[in-house]
Motif scaffolding. Structure first.
Motif, short mmCIF file in Angstrom:
data_model
loop_
_atom_site.label_atom_id
_atom_site.label_comp_id
_atom_site.label_asym_id
_atom_site.label_seq_id
_atom_site.Cartn_x
_atom_site.Cartn_y
_atom_site.Cartn_z
N GLU A 195 0.82 -1.22 0.00
CA GLU A 195 0.00 0.00 0.00
C GLU A 195 0.85 1.26 0.00
OE1 GLU A 195 -2.84 -0.19 3.15
OE2 GLU A 195 -4.24 -1.35 1.95
N ASP A 196 2.14 1.14 0.10
CA ASP A 196 2.99 2.33 0.03
C ASP A 196 3.25 2.74 -1.42
OD1 ASP A 196 4.78 0.46 -0.82
OD2 ASP A 196 6.11 0.59 0.90
N ARG A 197 2.47 2.20 -2.32
CA ARG A 197 2.53 2.55 -3.75
C ARG A 197 3.74 1.97 -4.46
NH1 ARG A 197 0.80 8.68 -5.42
NH2 ARG A 197 -1.37 8.55 -4.84
N THR A 198 4.43 1.06 -3.84
CA THR A 198 5.60 0.53 -4.52
C THR A 198 5.43 -0.96 -4.77
OG1 THR A 198 6.76 -0.07 -2.50
CG2 THR A 198 7.14 2.13 -3.35
N CYS A 199 6.18 -1.46 -5.74
CA CYS A 199 6.40 -2.89 -5.87
C CYS A 199 7.90 -3.07 -5.73
CB CYS A 199 5.95 -3.40 -7.23
SG CYS A 199 4.18 -3.61 -7.34
N LYS A 200 8.29 -4.09 -5.02
CA LYS A 200 9.72 -4.33 -4.84
C LYS A 200 10.07 -5.71 -5.34
CE LYS A 200 9.91 -1.31 -0.80
NZ LYS A 200 10.40 -0.05 -1.27
N VAL A 201 11.19 -5.78 -6.00
CA VAL A 201 11.67 -7.05 -6.54
C VAL A 201 12.83 -7.51 -5.68
CG1 VAL A 201 12.54 -8.21 -8.58
CG2 VAL A 201 11.04 -6.25 -8.84
N TRP A 202 12.74 -8.74 -5.16
CA TRP A 202 13.76 -9.26 -4.26
C TRP A 202 14.45 -10.44 -4.92
CZ3 TRP A 202 13.43 -6.19 0.03
CH2 TRP A 202 12.19 -5.60 0.29
N SER A 203 15.68 -10.62 -4.54
CA SER A 203 16.40 -11.80 -5.02
C SER A 203 16.35 -12.85 -3.93
CB SER A 203 17.84 -11.41 -5.33
OG SER A 203 18.63 -12.55 -5.28
N LEU A 204 15.91 -14.05 -4.28
CA LEU A 204 15.83 -15.10 -3.28
C LEU A 204 17.21 -15.65 -2.96
CD1 LEU A 204 13.72 -16.56 -1.68
CD2 LEU A 204 13.55 -18.24 -3.47
N SER A 205 18.10 -15.66 -3.95
CA SER A 205 19.42 -16.23 -3.69
C SER A 205 20.27 -15.30 -2.85
CB SER A 205 20.11 -16.54 -5.01
OG SER A 205 20.19 -15.38 -5.79
N ARG A 206 20.17 -14.01 -3.11
CA ARG A 206 21.02 -13.07 -2.38
C ARG A 206 20.32 -12.45 -1.19
NH1 ARG A 206 21.95 -10.18 -7.43
NH2 ARG A 206 22.78 -11.84 -8.70
N GLY A 207 19.01 -12.59 -1.18
CA GLY A 207 18.27 -12.06 -0.04
C GLY A 207 18.32 -10.55 0.06
N ARG A 208 18.28 -9.90 -1.07
CA ARG A 208 18.28 -8.45 -0.98
C ARG A 208 17.42 -7.83 -2.06
NH1 ARG A 208 21.71 -5.87 -4.49
NH2 ARG A 208 23.22 -7.18 -5.56
N LEU A 209 17.19 -6.55 -1.88
CA LEU A 209 16.32 -5.82 -2.79
C LEU A 209 17.03 -5.60 -4.12
CD1 LEU A 209 13.66 -4.23 -3.02
CD2 LEU A 209 14.87 -2.25 -2.20
N LEU A 210 16.32 -5.94 -5.21
CA LEU A 210 16.92 -5.71 -6.51
C LEU A 210 16.38 -4.45 -7.15
CD1 LEU A 210 16.84 -9.25 -8.13
CD2 LEU A 210 18.81 -8.06 -7.22
N ARG A 211 15.10 -4.23 -6.95
CA ARG A 211 14.51 -3.10 -7.68
C ARG A 211 13.30 -2.58 -6.91
NH1 ARG A 211 13.73 -3.76 -13.99
NH2 ARG A 211 15.98 -3.57 -13.83
N ASN A 212 13.15 -1.30 -6.97
CA ASN A 212 12.02 -0.67 -6.30
C ASN A 212 11.28 0.15 -7.36
OD1 ASN A 212 10.33 0.34 -4.34
ND2 ASN A 212 11.68 2.06 -3.88
N ILE A 213 10.01 -0.14 -7.54
CA ILE A 213 9.25 0.57 -8.58
C ILE A 213 8.12 1.33 -7.91
CG2 ILE A 213 8.01 0.32 -10.75
CD1 ILE A 213 9.36 -2.46 -10.95
N VAL A 214 8.09 2.61 -8.12
CA VAL A 214 7.05 3.44 -7.51
C VAL A 214 5.95 3.65 -8.54
CG1 VAL A 214 6.55 5.61 -6.39
CG2 VAL A 214 8.79 4.58 -6.13
N PHE A 215 4.72 3.32 -8.16
CA PHE A 215 3.59 3.44 -9.08
C PHE A 215 2.78 4.68 -8.76
CE2 PHE A 215 4.74 -0.97 -9.45
CZ PHE A 215 4.50 -1.24 -10.78
#
Lengths: 318, 959
Positions: A195-215
């Motif tokens: 609900e914060d207007r974002t979608c976030k893409v995470w890497s399962l292997s590295r366990g970190r945020l790959l991309r943050n997309i603000v809609f």
């Protein structure tokens, strides 16, 4: 036969349509489910958690077989259950409670196998991984957590581990609304909407945020393109945004970084999305009670199903 | 003809040149020479001169710009010397007697000529340096570099200065020749002369390293390093110390070089520090060496790798990432070396102790030395404990290789002397110095605590120091003392959460009390406050571990409530001057909201912060609204604070009011406004906001929002910036969609109907009225659910509203686009009325009646029928009525409805006609114009409506 099933928060039963012909099948009665509360268990039967009064102390889950409109089995878990998920074979069902607990039932016996405290606030969505070894949960507190069922069932290691989860992603500031997991097992990506207007893409292997997309608006539902080139994000302003994963995106576009375009027919808020891999179709459920079938290549609606006056349908194909 | 140099100077060869060239050379030449000299044909000529041959004489002309210079050499002399000798007898030699001298005549002129040699190096053609980069003294880089190896130290120094000067003026020169420069200059690192070394250091520091920062540094550095190592093993101690300074410089500009040469470097440091006879004498030099050591050691990986790489915008999701060796690699081999170094450092420290006791005062230099020694030990210890040593053969370096000599050395020689205190209390400055040293020792102790298993006595000693340090007791109370305290206490804070969970209850409360006091007392914008906040976050919010959340002990709970209560106050105190600090506080608040677990008293405390937070948004005192810091914070902080709102499980009306007034503030960005509505609605959906509060939030927004400019005009492109009309339209749209999601629309309608009609009857601005009508029709259905009473109220309101709309949106003549634009603008305001007309015929009838009566009675009872805000005189009222009716008739569906009320329309027409005839103060043009539109209206009104099959011609296009 590919069917689309849809339920809504207002008692309209579960609608069921043939995706190819558009003919409506049996309508399963008495179902008012929260978002992510409808699931087909191993393609054998349907399960749906039911919305409860805020004062209710126990949950309510109904089960239908494909052939009968009446619910065949009812169960009453210890607390209101919102999201449900089943593994691909249909041997387990997991449900997320409003206290933040996750319940895991065995389908064959109906026993509660495990229950663990997963989040500080209500669980809002649950997803099984492709190989059924992981469960990913999203919560009202903005937390996305990845659970390994191997660890959950391993009592010895559980005692030793400082925490049960594999990863805990806390970058979302508001309630998580939907999660999808990509392909590729351990090196897959996870996309979460909030609900914060974002979608976030995470890497399962590295366990970190790959991309943050603000809609431009809150995203309530996401669906992944089978090639993982893009993902579709159904927003509260009625549009379905197409966001780039591996696809090229020009930095200058009208919606924002990584958003390539949108599908829109000026409907009300989009509440759920599903992708039919075999037919390459995108299904969207909307607040106005309609399920729309999109041809993603031409970006046209090729079919519409009316579920109810209002709906937050959970459509998917079988 | 251009001729090269003649290799054969014999005249015969020259005569063999082609004839035509020799005939008349001056005709072909660009300019005739002014004077000709006879030249020796045997002379060699330079390339590029133009050569003419004329009667065995060779002339050469060099063209320099426009001037023609005749250049000649070796003028042939015809036996001049013999004749001159004969002339000598013209003067007769006069013989004078010795010893006698005539006195000089009184009018004699002094003919003595004194001269000095004038050197003009730049005049010579051969050394023309035009276009070359030169230093102030006119030397090129090459010459300067040559001079750097001159045997005279002064020349060398000057050459280095010259290079600095040259590079300053011509930065490109350095970039071109950087390898040549460095290859020459590095020889000077071990220069015998101190001044030269210093000059070289300055040159490296100010010009060469900054100038070569961006390119391939690896090669560059390796060129220098060989010489630095060489200098480090020089016999002269000064050169060695200087080499460490050079190395320090290299590390500053190229940190990875330490990891490349770590072992060698540490060995060098160890060697130099072992020579303890010198450093007690020359502390200044030791100080700079130790600074370098601290800098090198701080490059060691001592933290767990938790650093998050920033997510690049353009990165591909599944992009290939090569397995680059991380920076940690290669460090594990130096553990042994580092241990030896630590032992040497401890000895160094021990050597200082008697010095401290004997000295009357701790001077700055020895203090710096001791501090650097302690810091180096601290960093090394941290590296031993927390560093990543996967590659080392031992699984855990601590258990296996943490040898006893080191541990006992540390605990006896270092921790045993704790606390250091001044023997002769002389100045407050000294107090602060000892305080800093003690803090570093405490840090080392706290790192080592688990490995050395201190006795309770020793432990208590350190705990006591910590408590006093936090309370600020051990520090002087002067301003500088306070600054020292704020700077050095943060390094102790990270140990507190762990200590608190492990020490006895007694100490626990002591430490927490002291910590709380520190947190309260320090400046809100200081780094100490930030450090406190991050510790509070660690102690309040469990990190992943779900097991011990419920078992919060009562001692800690008291302090936790204090901290939470402090947060909103801090936020208000910070205001908008330190947005980064505000961001941290807001983030902590959000985390609290997210993770404060159920049924604990923390959630209760969190709930209570909302009352204090009201002031952060806005306060209302005596009718005036005072906006809090929220309005002036940057957008991401605003967003964060909005997100905090979602987690209040019981949203107070007070806070909602404060937020509403923020929303109504015209300075608020539309984006933030929409975010607020989104989050508030999400909170309502989650059951955190009362239904009544939520409804009044929306209605207040719609009715109070100030739209400017007040007069509606068709939106032009240029107006978008000034007007917030668009914002209000999207706001209306958003509120409508939120209201429609709130549940059964008939119930919501029942609740809202009265409130909206009450507000409408107060005659709000057109935009606000329009928004409220839109909400009504959105919730309403066909046929209308409006009560009788409301229909009457609306029928009284609508005529005035519609006339105002027509009045405020002036009609435009001209092109089609402008007209259609005008119709579109009007339509936005008219559409809700059309919906109302469509749903209730009774309303239409009443509406037309009121219209008609307002026309006829206008002259009589203007006051009583003053339903409009703008239209007052009867003439304009008449005009506007006509254009309004025309606008209404433009819509096909409404036209159909109107056709049901021919009698009412007819009576309006009639009254217009009668009014028009009685009107006297109308110009002919006005009358004509009016007549035209009136005729048009008559035709439209009388014609039967076109029946469209399409029943849905009315659509909420604007919504």
């Amino acid at each position: 036969m590919d069917v689309v099933i849809a339920s809504s928060s207002i008692d309209g039963g579960i609608g069921c349509w043939d995706l190819q012909t558009g003919a409506e099948q049996l309508r399963y009665k008495t179902c008012a489910s929260p978002p992510h509360g409808l699931v087909s268990v191993g393609r054998r039967f349907l399960a749906s958690s039911q919305l409860r009064d805020p004062s209710a102390t126990s949950g309510h889950v109904l089960y239908w077989s494909w052939s009968k409109p009446q619910a065949e089995v009812k169960s009453f878990p210890a607390e209101p259950i919102k999201p449900l998920a089943a593994d691909s074979e249909g041997s387990y069902i997991v449900g997320g409670g409003s206290s933040g607990d996750i319940y895991l039932w065995e389908v064959a016996t109906g026993r509660l196998l495990k229950k663990w405290h997963a989040h500080y606030r209500a669980v809002t969505c649950l997803v099984f991984s492709e190989d059924n070894s992981l469960v990913i949960s999203g919560s009202d507190d903005g937390c996305v957590r990845v659970w390994s069922l191997f660890l959950i069932f391993d009592d010895v290691r559980r005692q030793q581990a400082s925490h049960l989860y594999e990863y805990s992603f806390t970058e979302h500031t508001l309630c998580v609304t939907d999660i999808i997991m990509g392909y590729g097992g351990g090196s897959a990506i996870i996309v979460s909407a909030s609900e914060d207007r974002t979608c976030k893409v995470w890497s399962l292997s590295r366990g970190r945020l790959l991309r943050n997309i603000v809609f431009p608006s809150i995203i309530d539902a996401i669906a992944l393109d089978p090639g993982e080139h893009v993902f579709y994000a159904g927003s509260r302003d009625g549009k379905i945004y197409i966001a780039a994963l591996n696809a090229e995106s020009s930095p200058s576009n009208s919606y924002g970084l990584h958003i390539i375009g949108s599908l829109s027919d000026h409907s009300k808020a989009v509440t759920c999305l599903a992708y039919s891999t075999e037919r390459n179709l995108l299904l969207s459920g909307s607040e106005d009670g309609m399920v729309r079938v999109w041809d993603v290549k031409t970006q046209n609606i090729i079919r519409m199903f009316r579920h109810a006056k209002e709906s937050n349908a959970q459509g998917f194909s079988r | 003809m251009w001729v090269g140099s003649y290799s054969d100077p014999s005249p015969q060869t020259l005569f063999k040149l082609p004839r035509p060239k020799t005939e008349n050379p001056f005709k072909g030449g660009p300019k005739a020479p002014t004077r000709l000299h006879s030249l020796n044909p045997c002379t060699r000529w330079q390339v590029g001169t133009r050569v003419f041959i004329l009667q065995r004489k060779l002339y050469s002309i060099i063209f320099l710009g426009s001037q023609t210079v005749i250049f000649s050499t070796m003028v042939r002399s015809k036996a001049p010397s013999k004749k001159q000798q004969k002339k000598g007898i013209d003067f007769k030699k006069i013989k004078r007697k010795l010893g006698r001298k005539l006195p000089p005549p009184t009018n004699a002129t002094n003919t003595e000529i004194k001269s000095k040699a004038i050197v003009l190096p730049e005049q010579s053609v051969a050394t023309n340096k035009e276009g070359l980069a030169v230093s102030k003294k006119g030397l090129t880089l090459k010459e300067l570099l040559q001079q750097t190896s001159h045997h005279n130290a002064k020349v060398r120094r000057d050459a280095l200065m010259g290079i600095k000067d040259l590079v300053l003026k011509h930065p490109a020169e350095l970039r071109l020749h950087r390898y040549a420069v460095i290859e020459k200059l590095r020889e000077r690192i071990s220069d015998d002369d101190k001044v030269v070394r210093e000059a070289l250091y300055q040159l490296f520091k100010s010009e060469i390293f900054p100038g070569c920062a961006e390119d391939n540094q690896g090669l560059f550095i390796s060129l220098v390093m060989t010489y630095i190592f060489n200098a480090m093993t020089n016999l002269s101690i000064d050169i060695r110390l200087m080499a460490f300074r050079f190395f320090d410089l290299v590390v500053q500009y190229h940190p990875p070089c330490f990891s490349l040469y770590a072992e060698k470097i540490l060995q060098s440091y160890e060697d130099i520090l072992r020579k303890n006879q010198f450093y007690l004498e020359d502390k200044g030099k030791l100080k700079s060496t130790l600074y370098g050591l601290v800098r090198c050691l701080s490059l060691l990986p001592s933290k767990k790798p938790g650093c998050q790489k920033n997510i690049l915008g353009e990165r591909k999701i599944h992009a290939f990432e090569p397995d680059l060796p991380t920076e940690n690699t290669g460090f594990s081999v130096i553990i042994k070396k580092l241990k030896e170094l630590v032992l040497v450092l401890i000895n160094c420290f021990q050597d200082f102790i008697p010095l401290l006791n004997s000295m009357p005062q701790l001077d700055a230099q020895s203090f710096d030395c001791i501090l650097s020694i302690l810091q180096s030990i601290d960093i090394a210890v941290r590296f031993f404990i927390y560093g990543n040593h996967e590659e080392s053969p031992e699984a855990n370096p601590l258990q296996v290789t943490w040898d006893q000599t080191l541990l006992s050395g540390l605990s006896k020689k270092l921790l045993g002397v704790f606390p250091l205190y001044p023997k002769h209390h002389l100045s407050v400055k000294e107090d602060d110095r000892y305080f800093i040293l003690n803090i570093v020792i405490t840090e080392i102790f706290l790192h080592l605590r688990e490995w050395i298993c201190p006795s309770a006595n020793v432990f208590a000693k350190f705990l006591e120091f910590m408590e006093n340090a936090l309370l600020g007791k051990t520090c002087s109370s002067t301003r500088s003392g306070k600054a020292t305290w704020e700077k050095h206490v943060p390094s102790l804070l990270p140990f507190i959460p762990k200590l608190v969970s492990e020490v006895t209850t007694d100490w626990q409360s002591h430490l927490l009390e002291a910590f709380t006091k520190t947190f309260r007392d320090c400046n809100p914008e200081s780094s100490l406050k930030l450090a406190c906040l991050s510790m509070i976050e660690e102690m309040l919010i469990p990190r992943g571990d779900m097991h011990y959340t419920e078992a919060s002990d009562p001692v800690a709970l008291d302090y936790q409530t204090i901290w939470i209560r402090e947060l909103p106050l801090l936020l208000i105190l910070l205001g908008d001057k330190w947005p980064s600090s505000s961001q941290v506080v807001l983030h902590l608040l959000l985390r609290l909201g997210q993770f404060a677990c159920w049924n604990s008293s923390l959630i209760w405390e969190y709930e209570n912060t909302q009352f204090a937070l009201c002031e952060f948004y806005s306060t209302c005192r005596e009718g005036n609204i005072y906006y809090g810091p929220f309005m002036r914070l940057p957008r991401d902080s605003q967003e964060l604070s909005i997100c905090c709102l979602y987690y209040f499980s019981n949203f107070s009306t007070l806070l909602l009011k404060a937020i509403t007034s923020c929303c109504l503030c015209p300075e608020l960005e539309p984006y933030v406004l929409f975010r607020i509505i989104e989050v508030v609605h999400a909170a309502y959906k989650a059951g955190h906001i009362q239904f009544a509060d939520h409804i009044s939030f929306f209605i207040t927004l719609l009715s109070r929002f100030k739209v400017y400019p007040e007069n509606i005009c068709p939106v032009k492109e240029s107006d978008v910036q000034i007007s917030n009309c668009g914002t209000f339209k999207s706001l209306t749209c958003m509120v409508c969609s939120c209201l429609s999601q709130m549940g059964d629309s008939s119930v919501v309608f029942r609740i809202l109907e009265k409130a909206i009609l009450d507000l409408i009857s107060l005659k709000p601005q057109l935009d606000n009225a329009c928004a409220m009508l839109r909400v009504l029709i959105m919730l309403d259905s066909k046929p209308t659910r409006l009560s009788e009473q409301s229909i009457i109220a609306l029928s009284n309101f609508l005529p005035g509203y519609l006339m105002d709309v027509v009045h405020c949106i002036p009609e435009v003549d001209g092109n089609e686009v402008a007209v259609s634009n005008h119709v579109q603008t009007c339509r936005y305001y008219l559409l809700p009325c059309f919906f109302l007309f469509d749903r209730s015929n009774q309303l239409v009838k009443l509406f037309l009646n009121v219209m008609g009566s307002s026309l006829t009675d206008s002259s009589l009872s203007l006051e009583s029928h003053n339903s409009t805000q703008y239209v007052t005189d009867s003439l304009s009222r008449m005009n506007i009525t006509v254009s309004l009716l025309l606008l209404i008739y433009k819509d096909v569906k409404v036209q159909k409805i109107m056709s049901l009320f021919r009698t009412e329309i007819g009576s309006i027409m009639q009254s217009i006609a009668s009014l028009q005839s009685s009107e006297v103060n109308m110009t002919i043009e006005e009358r004509h114009k009016f007549q035209c539109s009136f005729e048009r209206l008559k035709i439209v009104a009388s014609s039967s409506p076109v029946v469209y099959i399409d029943d849905a011609s009315i659509s909420l296009s604007g919504a």
